[in-house]
Design a protein around this motif. Structure first.
Motif, PDB file in Angstrom:
ATOM      1  N   THR A 138       0.837  -1.204   0.000  1.00  0.00           N
ATOM      2  CA  THR A 138       0.000   0.000   0.000  1.00  0.00           C
ATOM      3  C   THR A 138       0.868   1.249   0.000  1.00  0.00           C
ATOM      4  OG1 THR A 138      -1.712  -1.189   1.210  1.00  0.00           O
ATOM      5  CG2 THR A 138      -1.844   1.202   1.220  1.00  0.00           C
ATOM      6  N   SER A 139       1.883   1.234   0.834  1.00  0.00           N
ATOM      7  CA  SER A 139       2.785   2.372   0.922  1.00  0.00           C
ATOM      8  C   SER A 139       3.521   2.590  -0.398  1.00  0.00           C
ATOM      9  CB  SER A 139       3.790   2.144   2.052  1.00  0.00           C
ATOM     10  OG  SER A 139       4.734   3.170   2.107  1.00  0.00           O
ATOM     11  N   MET A 140       3.984   1.508  -1.006  1.00  0.00           N
ATOM     12  CA  MET A 140       4.711   1.624  -2.270  1.00  0.00           C
ATOM     13  C   MET A 140       3.801   2.106  -3.395  1.00  0.00           C
ATOM     14  SD  MET A 140       7.814   1.063  -1.669  1.00  0.00           S
ATOM     15  CE  MET A 140       8.426   0.980  -3.342  1.00  0.00           C
ATOM     16  N   GLU A 141       2.548   1.662  -3.411  1.00  0.00           N
ATOM     17  CA  GLU A 141       1.609   2.131  -4.433  1.00  0.00           C
ATOM     18  C   GLU A 141       1.408   3.637  -4.315  1.00  0.00           C
ATOM     19  OE1 GLU A 141      -1.878  -0.242  -3.896  1.00  0.00           O
ATOM     20  OE2 GLU A 141      -0.988  -1.985  -4.887  1.00  0.00           O
ATOM     21  N   SER A 142       1.289   4.119  -3.091  1.00  0.00           N
ATOM     22  CA  SER A 142       1.121   5.548  -2.865  1.00  0.00           C
ATOM     23  C   SER A 142       2.351   6.315  -3.358  1.00  0.00           C
ATOM     24  CB  SER A 142       0.887   5.818  -1.381  1.00  0.00           C
ATOM     25  OG  SER A 142       0.907   7.194  -1.121  1.00  0.00           O
ATOM     26  N   ILE A 143       3.514   5.797  -3.047  1.00  0.00           N
ATOM     27  CA  ILE A 143       4.762   6.457  -3.468  1.00  0.00           C
ATOM     28  C   ILE A 143       4.875   6.454  -4.987  1.00  0.00           C
ATOM     29  CG2 ILE A 143       7.278   6.206  -3.453  1.00  0.00           C
ATOM     30  CD1 ILE A 143       6.976   5.250  -0.514  1.00  0.00           C
ATOM     31  N   LEU A 144       4.543   5.327  -5.624  1.00  0.00           N
ATOM     32  CA  LEU A 144       4.612   5.265  -7.086  1.00  0.00           C
ATOM     33  C   LEU A 144       3.637   6.236  -7.734  1.00  0.00           C
ATOM     34  CD1 LEU A 144       5.006   1.429  -7.685  1.00  0.00           C
ATOM     35  CD2 LEU A 144       6.695   3.208  -8.121  1.00  0.00           C
ATOM     36  N   GLU A 145       2.461   6.385  -7.149  1.00  0.00           N
ATOM     37  CA  GLU A 145       1.480   7.337  -7.677  1.00  0.00           C
ATOM     38  C   GLU A 145       2.018   8.767  -7.582  1.00  0.00           C
ATOM     39  OE1 GLU A 145      -1.593   8.381  -9.784  1.00  0.00           O
ATOM     40  OE2 GLU A 145      -1.247   6.296  -9.237  1.00  0.00           O
ATOM     41  N   GLN A 146       2.675   9.080  -6.474  1.00  0.00           N
ATOM     42  CA  GLN A 146       3.270  10.408  -6.318  1.00  0.00           C
ATOM     43  C   GLN A 146       4.380  10.625  -7.334  1.00  0.00           C
ATOM     44  OE1 GLN A 146       4.402  10.614  -2.203  1.00  0.00           O
ATOM     45  NE2 GLN A 146       2.301  10.843  -1.491  1.00  0.00           N
ATOM     46  N   TRP A 147       5.177   9.602  -7.632  1.00  0.00           N
ATOM     47  CA  TRP A 147       6.236   9.730  -8.638  1.00  0.00           C
ATOM     48  C   TRP A 147       5.643   9.919 -10.028  1.00  0.00           C
ATOM     49  CZ3 TRP A 147      10.967  11.217  -8.450  1.00  0.00           C
ATOM     50  CH2 TRP A 147      11.718  11.028  -7.305  1.00  0.00           C
ATOM     51  N   ARG A 148       4.542   9.234 -10.319  1.00  0.00           N
ATOM     52  CA  ARG A 148       3.884   9.419 -11.619  1.00  0.00           C
ATOM     53  C   ARG A 148       3.426  10.869 -11.785  1.00  0.00           C
ATOM     54  NH1 ARG A 148       0.872   4.643 -10.284  1.00  0.00           N
ATOM     55  NH2 ARG A 148       2.144   2.881 -10.905  1.00  0.00           N
ATOM     56  N   ALA A 149       2.812  11.399 -10.727  1.00  0.00           N
ATOM     57  CA  ALA A 149       2.367  12.803 -10.773  1.00  0.00           C
ATOM     58  C   ALA A 149       3.562  13.726 -10.954  1.00  0.00           C
ATOM     59  CB  ALA A 149       1.601  13.151  -9.497  1.00  0.00           C
ATOM     60  N   TYR A 150       4.651  13.443 -10.251  1.00  0.00           N
ATOM     61  CA  TYR A 150       5.866  14.259 -10.381  1.00  0.00           C
ATOM     62  C   TYR A 150       6.378  14.217 -11.821  1.00  0.00           C
ATOM     63  CZ  TYR A 150      10.793  15.499 -10.143  1.00  0.00           C
ATOM     64  OH  TYR A 150      12.018  16.054 -10.396  1.00  0.00           O
ATOM     65  N   ASP A 151       6.426  13.010 -12.414  1.00  0.00           N
ATOM     66  CA  ASP A 151       6.917  12.885 -13.787  1.00  0.00           C
ATOM     67  C   ASP A 151       6.062  13.681 -14.762  1.00  0.00           C
ATOM     68  OD1 ASP A 151       9.087  11.303 -13.127  1.00  0.00           O
ATOM     69  OD2 ASP A 151       8.043   9.407 -13.550  1.00  0.00           O
ATOM     70  N   GLU A 152       4.747  13.624 -14.588  1.00  0.00           N
ATOM     71  CA  GLU A 152       3.852  14.374 -15.478  1.00  0.00           C
ATOM     72  C   GLU A 152       4.083  15.875 -15.347  1.00  0.00           C
ATOM     73  OE1 GLU A 152      -0.135  13.194 -14.589  1.00  0.00           O
ATOM     74  OE2 GLU A 152       0.209  11.117 -15.223  1.00  0.00           O
ATOM     75  N   ILE A 153       4.157  16.352 -14.123  1.00  0.00           N
ATOM     76  CA  ILE A 153       4.361  17.786 -13.895  1.00  0.00           C
ATOM     77  C   ILE A 153       5.738  18.216 -14.410  1.00  0.00           C
ATOM     78  CG2 ILE A 153       4.634  19.542 -12.091  1.00  0.00           C
ATOM     79  CD1 ILE A 153       2.451  17.988 -10.522  1.00  0.00           C
ATOM     80  N   TYR A 154       6.754  17.375 -14.178  1.00  0.00           N
ATOM     81  CA  TYR A 154       8.102  17.698 -14.645  1.00  0.00           C
ATOM     82  C   TYR A 154       8.128  17.811 -16.169  1.00  0.00           C
ATOM     83  CZ  TYR A 154      13.082  17.484 -15.509  1.00  0.00           C
ATOM     84  OH  TYR A 154      14.343  17.772 -15.951  1.00  0.00           O
ATOM     85  N   ALA A 155       7.453  16.892 -16.853  1.00  0.00           N
ATOM     86  CA  ALA A 155       7.415  16.938 -18.314  1.00  0.00           C
ATOM     87  C   ALA A 155       6.729  18.218 -18.790  1.00  0.00           C
ATOM     88  CB  ALA A 155       6.698  15.704 -18.856  1.00  0.00           C
ATOM     89  N   GLU A 156       5.645  18.598 -18.123  1.00  0.00           N
ATOM     90  CA  GLU A 156       4.924  19.815 -18.502  1.00  0.00           C
ATOM     91  C   GLU A 156       5.791  21.061 -18.277  1.00  0.00           C
ATOM     92  OE1 GLU A 156       0.877  22.137 -17.139  1.00  0.00           O
ATOM     93  OE2 GLU A 156       1.002  19.974 -16.833  1.00  0.00           O
ATOM     94  N   VAL A 157       6.456  21.128 -17.137  1.00  0.00           N
ATOM     95  CA  VAL A 157       7.325  22.275 -16.838  1.00  0.00           C
ATOM     96  C   VAL A 157       8.505  22.317 -17.808  1.00  0.00           C
ATOM     97  CG1 VAL A 157       8.913  23.220 -15.120  1.00  0.00           C
ATOM     98  CG2 VAL A 157       6.634  22.483 -14.432  1.00  0.00           C
ATOM     99  N   SER A 158       9.047  21.156 -18.126  1.00  0.00           N
ATOM    100  CA  SER A 158      10.167  21.098 -19.064  1.00  0.00           C
ATOM    101  C   SER A 158       9.751  21.611 -20.436  1.00  0.00           C
ATOM    102  CB  SER A 158      10.676  19.660 -19.156  1.00  0.00           C
ATOM    103  OG  SER A 158      11.738  19.580 -20.068  1.00  0.00           O
ATOM    104  N   LEU A 159       8.571  21.200 -20.895  1.00  0.00           N
ATOM    105  CA  LEU A 159       8.065  21.664 -22.178  1.00  0.00           C
ATOM    106  C   LEU A 159       7.847  23.180 -22.159  1.00  0.00           C
ATOM    107  CD1 LEU A 159       7.030  20.984 -25.010  1.00  0.00           C
ATOM    108  CD2 LEU A 159       4.769  20.648 -23.985  1.00  0.00           C
TER     109      LEU A 159
END
Length: 109
Positions: A56-77
């Motif tokens: 459960t903890s790892m799923e939560s962390i992975l979800e947060q990393w996915r959100a980070y990756d999406e936001i990072y890609a948007e900011v980079s663009l």
């Protein structure tokens, strides 16, 4: 921390299994065997619960990393677009001097 606890519990469980295997040849009372089996089952249940918490903890962390990756890609663009616009909008040295010459011509006229 959960991982360390899980490792410790697994080691204890392995030790108990080895102890049970080595004591298996010796005579044990049915009561002692049932107590040992109950201990092993309790430890197994505890480990299963800890694994579930870790998942459960790892799923939560992975979800947060996915959100980070999406936001990072948007900011980079957006940053790339911004830098491109700045690069395209600033006049080159030739244009700046050409405009300076035009202004000088106008003032002379």
């Amino acid at each position: 921390e959960l991982e360390n606890q899980l490792t410790a519990k697994s080691k204890t469980l392995d030790e108990l299994k080895q102890s049970l295997a080595s004591n298996g040849s010796a005579e044990q009372t049915p009561g002692a065997q049932s107590l040992r089996i109950a201990e092993l089952c309790e430890m197994k249940d505890s480990i299963v619960n800890q694994v579930a918490q870790l998942k459960t903890s790892m799923e939560s962390i992975l979800e947060q990393w996915r959100a980070y990756d999406e936001i990072y890609a948007e900011v980079s663009l957006m940053t790339t677009r911004y830098l491109y616009c700045i690069d395209q909008c600033k006049p080159s040295a030739e244009e700046a001097s050409l405009e300076a010459l035009k202004k000088q011509v106008k003032t002379l006229q």
